[in-house]
Design a protein around this motif. Sequence first.
Motif, PDB file in Angstrom:
ATOM      1  N   VAL A   1       8.270 -10.651  -8.844  1.00 31.79           N
ATOM      2  CA  VAL A   1       6.964 -10.007  -8.718  1.00 31.79           C
ATOM      3  C   VAL A   1       6.294 -10.538  -7.456  1.00 31.79           C
ATOM      4  CG1 VAL A   1       4.700  -9.665  -9.757  1.00 31.79           C
ATOM      5  CG2 VAL A   1       6.733  -9.658 -11.205  1.00 31.79           C
ATOM      6  N   ALA A   2       6.051  -9.633  -6.506  1.00 30.99           N
ATOM      7  CA  ALA A   2       5.490 -10.007  -5.206  1.00 30.99           C
ATOM      8  C   ALA A   2       4.043  -9.564  -5.040  1.00 30.99           C
ATOM      9  CB  ALA A   2       6.342  -9.400  -4.091  1.00 30.99           C
ATOM     10  N   TYR A   3       3.591  -8.600  -5.862  1.00 35.25           N
ATOM     11  CA  TYR A   3       2.230  -8.062  -5.806  1.00 35.25           C
ATOM     12  C   TYR A   3       1.794  -7.767  -7.231  1.00 35.25           C
ATOM     13  CZ  TYR A   3      -1.260  -4.353  -5.775  1.00 35.25           C
ATOM     14  OH  TYR A   3      -2.378  -3.604  -6.042  1.00 35.25           O
ATOM     15  N   ALA A   4       0.499  -7.963  -7.507  1.00 33.71           N
ATOM     16  CA  ALA A   4      -0.038  -7.612  -8.824  1.00 33.71           C
ATOM     17  C   ALA A   4      -1.473  -7.128  -8.674  1.00 33.71           C
ATOM     18  CB  ALA A   4       0.012  -8.808  -9.765  1.00 33.71           C
ATOM     19  N   LEU A   5      -1.883  -6.283  -9.606  1.00 26.01           N
ATOM     20  CA  LEU A   5      -3.260  -5.808  -9.685  1.00 26.01           C
ATOM     21  C   LEU A   5      -3.625  -5.705 -11.161  1.00 26.01           C
ATOM     22  CD1 LEU A   5      -5.196  -3.234  -7.723  1.00 26.01           C
ATOM     23  CD2 LEU A   5      -4.977  -2.840 -10.167  1.00 26.01           C
ATOM     24  N   ASP A   6      -4.763  -6.289 -11.521  1.00 22.96           N
ATOM     25  CA  ASP A   6      -5.283  -6.212 -12.884  1.00 22.96           C
ATOM     26  C   ASP A   6      -6.494  -5.294 -12.879  1.00 22.96           C
ATOM     27  OD1 ASP A   6      -3.500  -8.229 -14.078  1.00 22.96           O
ATOM     28  OD2 ASP A   6      -4.536  -9.584 -12.710  1.00 22.96           O
ATOM     29  N   TYR A   7      -6.634  -4.474 -13.914  1.00 21.76           N
ATOM     30  CA  TYR A   7      -7.756  -3.534 -13.963  1.00 21.76           C
ATOM     31  C   TYR A   7      -8.276  -3.381 -15.375  1.00 21.76           C
ATOM     32  CZ  TYR A   7      -4.136  -0.190 -15.421  1.00 21.76           C
ATOM     33  OH  TYR A   7      -3.114   0.432 -16.071  1.00 21.76           O
ATOM     34  N   GLN A   8      -9.517  -2.920 -15.444  1.00 15.98           N
ATOM     35  CA  GLN A   8     -10.158  -2.623 -16.721  1.00 15.98           C
ATOM     36  C   GLN A   8     -11.263  -1.610 -16.478  1.00 15.98           C
ATOM     37  OE1 GLN A   8     -11.905  -6.220 -18.144  1.00 15.98           O
ATOM     38  NE2 GLN A   8     -13.564  -6.179 -16.675  1.00 15.98           N
ATOM     39  N   GLY A   9     -11.602  -0.863 -17.513  1.00 19.20           N
ATOM     40  CA  GLY A   9     -12.688   0.096 -17.350  1.00 19.20           C
ATOM     41  C   GLY A   9     -12.833   1.007 -18.543  1.00 19.20           C
ATOM     42  N   GLY A  10     -13.614   2.061 -18.313  1.00 23.53           N
ATOM     43  CA  GLY A  10     -13.831   3.048 -19.360  1.00 23.53           C
ATOM     44  C   GLY A  10     -15.094   3.833 -19.152  1.00 23.53           C
ATOM     45  N   LEU A  11     -15.473   4.553 -20.199  1.00 22.50           N
ATOM     46  CA  LEU A  11     -16.675   5.385 -20.146  1.00 22.50           C
ATOM     47  C   LEU A  11     -17.927   4.526 -20.101  1.00 22.50           C
ATOM     48  CD1 LEU A  11     -15.791   8.113 -22.803  1.00 22.50           C
ATOM     49  CD2 LEU A  11     -15.657   8.304 -20.295  1.00 22.50           C
TER      50      LEU A  11
ATOM     51  N   GLY B   1       0.813  -1.217   0.000  1.00 27.24           N
ATOM     52  CA  GLY B   1       0.000   0.000   0.000  1.00 27.24           C
ATOM     53  C   GLY B   1       0.844   1.263   0.000  1.00 27.24           C
ATOM     54  N   GLN B   2       1.908   1.280   0.780  1.00 28.68           N
ATOM     55  CA  GLN B   2       2.805   2.439   0.815  1.00 28.68           C
ATOM     56  C   GLN B   2       3.460   2.648  -0.546  1.00 28.68           C
ATOM     57  OE1 GLN B   2       5.398   1.331   4.042  1.00 28.68           O
ATOM     58  NE2 GLN B   2       4.008   2.127   5.613  1.00 28.68           N
ATOM     59  N   THR B   3       3.858   1.568  -1.179  1.00 27.19           N
ATOM     60  CA  THR B   3       4.491   1.662  -2.492  1.00 27.19           C
ATOM     61  C   THR B   3       3.499   2.168  -3.534  1.00 27.19           C
ATOM     62  OG1 THR B   3       6.010  -0.126  -1.925  1.00 27.19           O
ATOM     63  CG2 THR B   3       5.727   0.349  -4.279  1.00 27.19           C
ATOM     64  N   LEU B   4       2.287   1.628  -3.523  1.00 29.39           N
ATOM     65  CA  LEU B   4       1.259   2.064  -4.473  1.00 29.39           C
ATOM     66  C   LEU B   4       0.961   3.544  -4.318  1.00 29.39           C
ATOM     67  CD1 LEU B   4      -1.237  -0.910  -4.143  1.00 29.39           C
ATOM     68  CD2 LEU B   4       0.355  -0.462  -6.019  1.00 29.39           C
TER      69      LEU B   4
ATOM     70  N   GLU C   1      -0.645  -3.553 -12.738  1.00 28.41           N
ATOM     71  CA  GLU C   1       0.436  -2.958 -11.971  1.00 28.41           C
ATOM     72  C   GLU C   1       1.074  -4.069 -11.146  1.00 28.41           C
ATOM     73  OE1 GLU C   1      -1.230   0.175  -9.525  1.00 28.41           O
ATOM     74  OE2 GLU C   1      -2.063  -1.245  -8.112  1.00 28.41           O
ATOM     75  N   THR C   2       2.377  -3.971 -10.973  1.00 22.81           N
ATOM     76  CA  THR C   2       3.115  -4.956 -10.189  1.00 22.81           C
ATOM     77  C   THR C   2       4.114  -4.254  -9.282  1.00 22.81           C
ATOM     78  OG1 THR C   2       4.828  -5.225 -11.878  1.00 22.81           O
ATOM     79  CG2 THR C   2       2.950  -6.761 -11.970  1.00 22.81           C
ATOM     80  N   ILE C   3       4.471  -4.949  -8.219  1.00 23.34           N
ATOM     81  CA  ILE C   3       5.586  -4.530  -7.370  1.00 23.34           C
ATOM     82  C   ILE C   3       6.521  -5.726  -7.292  1.00 23.34           C
ATOM     83  CG2 ILE C   3       6.356  -3.774  -5.095  1.00 23.34           C
ATOM     84  CD1 ILE C   3       3.492  -2.651  -4.662  1.00 23.34           C
ATOM     85  N   SER C   4       7.773  -5.498  -7.686  1.00 25.11           N
ATOM     86  CA  SER C   4       8.793  -6.543  -7.609  1.00 25.11           C
ATOM     87  C   SER C   4       9.747  -6.228  -6.468  1.00 25.11           C
ATOM     88  CB  SER C   4       9.586  -6.622  -8.916  1.00 25.11           C
ATOM     89  OG  SER C   4       8.741  -6.999  -9.972  1.00 25.11           O
ATOM     90  N   VAL C   5      10.145  -7.280  -5.776  1.00 25.11           N
ATOM     91  CA  VAL C   5      11.121  -7.170  -4.698  1.00 25.11           C
ATOM     92  C   VAL C   5      12.281  -8.094  -5.069  1.00 25.11           C
ATOM     93  CG1 VAL C   5      11.535  -7.502  -2.237  1.00 25.11           C
ATOM     94  CG2 VAL C   5       9.280  -6.714  -3.022  1.00 25.11           C
ATOM     95  N   ASP C   6      13.473  -7.537  -5.144  1.00 26.67           N
ATOM     96  CA  ASP C   6      14.656  -8.305  -5.539  1.00 26.67           C
ATOM     97  C   ASP C   6      14.432  -9.044  -6.859  1.00 26.67           C
ATOM     98  OD1 ASP C   6      15.978  -7.437  -3.224  1.00 26.67           O
ATOM     99  OD2 ASP C   6      15.193  -9.129  -2.062  1.00 26.67           O
ATOM    100  N   GLY C   7      13.756  -8.380  -7.811  1.00 27.80           N
ATOM    101  CA  GLY C   7      13.542  -8.945  -9.130  1.00 27.80           C
ATOM    102  C   GLY C   7      12.404  -9.947  -9.233  1.00 27.80           C
TER     103      GLY C   7
ATOM    104  N   GLY D   1      10.896   2.434  -4.954  1.00 24.68           N
ATOM    105  CA  GLY D   1      10.831   2.976  -3.608  1.00 24.68           C
ATOM    106  C   GLY D   1      11.483   2.023  -2.626  1.00 24.68           C
ATOM    107  N   PRO D   2      11.334   2.310  -1.344  1.00 25.90           N
ATOM    108  CA  PRO D   2      12.024   1.499  -0.330  1.00 25.90           C
ATOM    109  C   PRO D   2      11.514   0.058  -0.222  1.00 25.90           C
ATOM    110  CG  PRO D   2      10.601   3.116   0.709  1.00 25.90           C
ATOM    111  CD  PRO D   2      10.615   3.438  -0.754  1.00 25.90           C
ATOM    112  N   HIS D   3      10.297  -0.220  -0.719  1.00 24.26           N
ATOM    113  CA  HIS D   3       9.730  -1.564  -0.565  1.00 24.26           C
ATOM    114  C   HIS D   3       9.648  -2.341  -1.873  1.00 24.26           C
ATOM    115  CE1 HIS D   3       8.873  -0.288   3.448  1.00 24.26           C
ATOM    116  NE2 HIS D   3       8.022   0.620   3.039  1.00 24.26           N
ATOM    117  N   GLY D   4      10.137  -1.758  -2.982  1.00 25.96           N
ATOM    118  CA  GLY D   4      10.111  -2.502  -4.223  1.00 25.96           C
ATOM    119  C   GLY D   4      10.051  -1.625  -5.455  1.00 25.96           C
ATOM    120  N   HIS D   5      10.022  -2.292  -6.597  1.00 25.32           N
ATOM    121  CA  HIS D   5       9.991  -1.637  -7.907  1.00 25.32           C
ATOM    122  C   HIS D   5       8.571  -1.750  -8.468  1.00 25.32           C
ATOM    123  CE1 HIS D   5      11.569  -0.132 -11.680  1.00 25.32           C
ATOM    124  NE2 HIS D   5      10.957  -1.127 -12.319  1.00 25.32           N
ATOM    125  N   TYR D   6       7.938  -0.608  -8.686  1.00 26.19           N
ATOM    126  CA  TYR D   6       6.555  -0.538  -9.159  1.00 26.19           C
ATOM    127  C   TYR D   6       6.541  -0.344 -10.672  1.00 26.19           C
ATOM    128  CZ  TYR D   6       1.931   1.492  -9.990  1.00 26.19           C
ATOM    129  OH  TYR D   6       0.675   1.764 -10.466  1.00 26.19           O
TER     130      TYR D   6
END
Length: 155
Positions: free
Chosen positions: A142-152, A90-93, A134-140, A114-119
């Motif tokens: 992928v430790a977190y991921a989020l998939d999204y979709q949307g529009g008008l 959450g802090q990284t996001l 979106e992903t956050i990688s730690v030491d290369g 940032g301090p907790h990973g690469h976004y």
Amino acid sequence: MMIEPQILIAFIIHAKKASYFGDGAKAPSSRPGSHDLVYAEGDWRYLDSYFGGTDFLGQEVVWFRDEPVWAMNYHGYILRPDLIDATKAGQTLKAALAVETSQGRLLDNLEWTGPHGHYVITSKGDISRFTGRETISVDGVVAYALDYQGGLIKA
């Protein structure tokens, strides 16, 4: 009703800064078990409603003059709890998305460390119709991921 894309983007950025990024006050739950963040300004209204914590599913909706005009669904999850927890993710996001929105960008491709990973956020399309991840990688890794979709939303 035709909404100018830049006006919509500016409102969404402002709403996110006043709610999620800015640790805004939570609203009463609109559905059993949901966590809701709301923002309103003039004819515009924003709701981010999600379920869960470490792994979560949610939707953001924007209304103009009480008509829904835009929405985004998302599903985020921790892949490697040994490398990152919900607090650090959450802090990284928040930090990475604050960088993106400070440039007037939304759902745009971005890399930030940032301090907790690469976004990394990758998006296809524009505000009218999009998908992304979106992903956050730690030491290369992928430790977190989020998939999204949307529009008008069109009547």
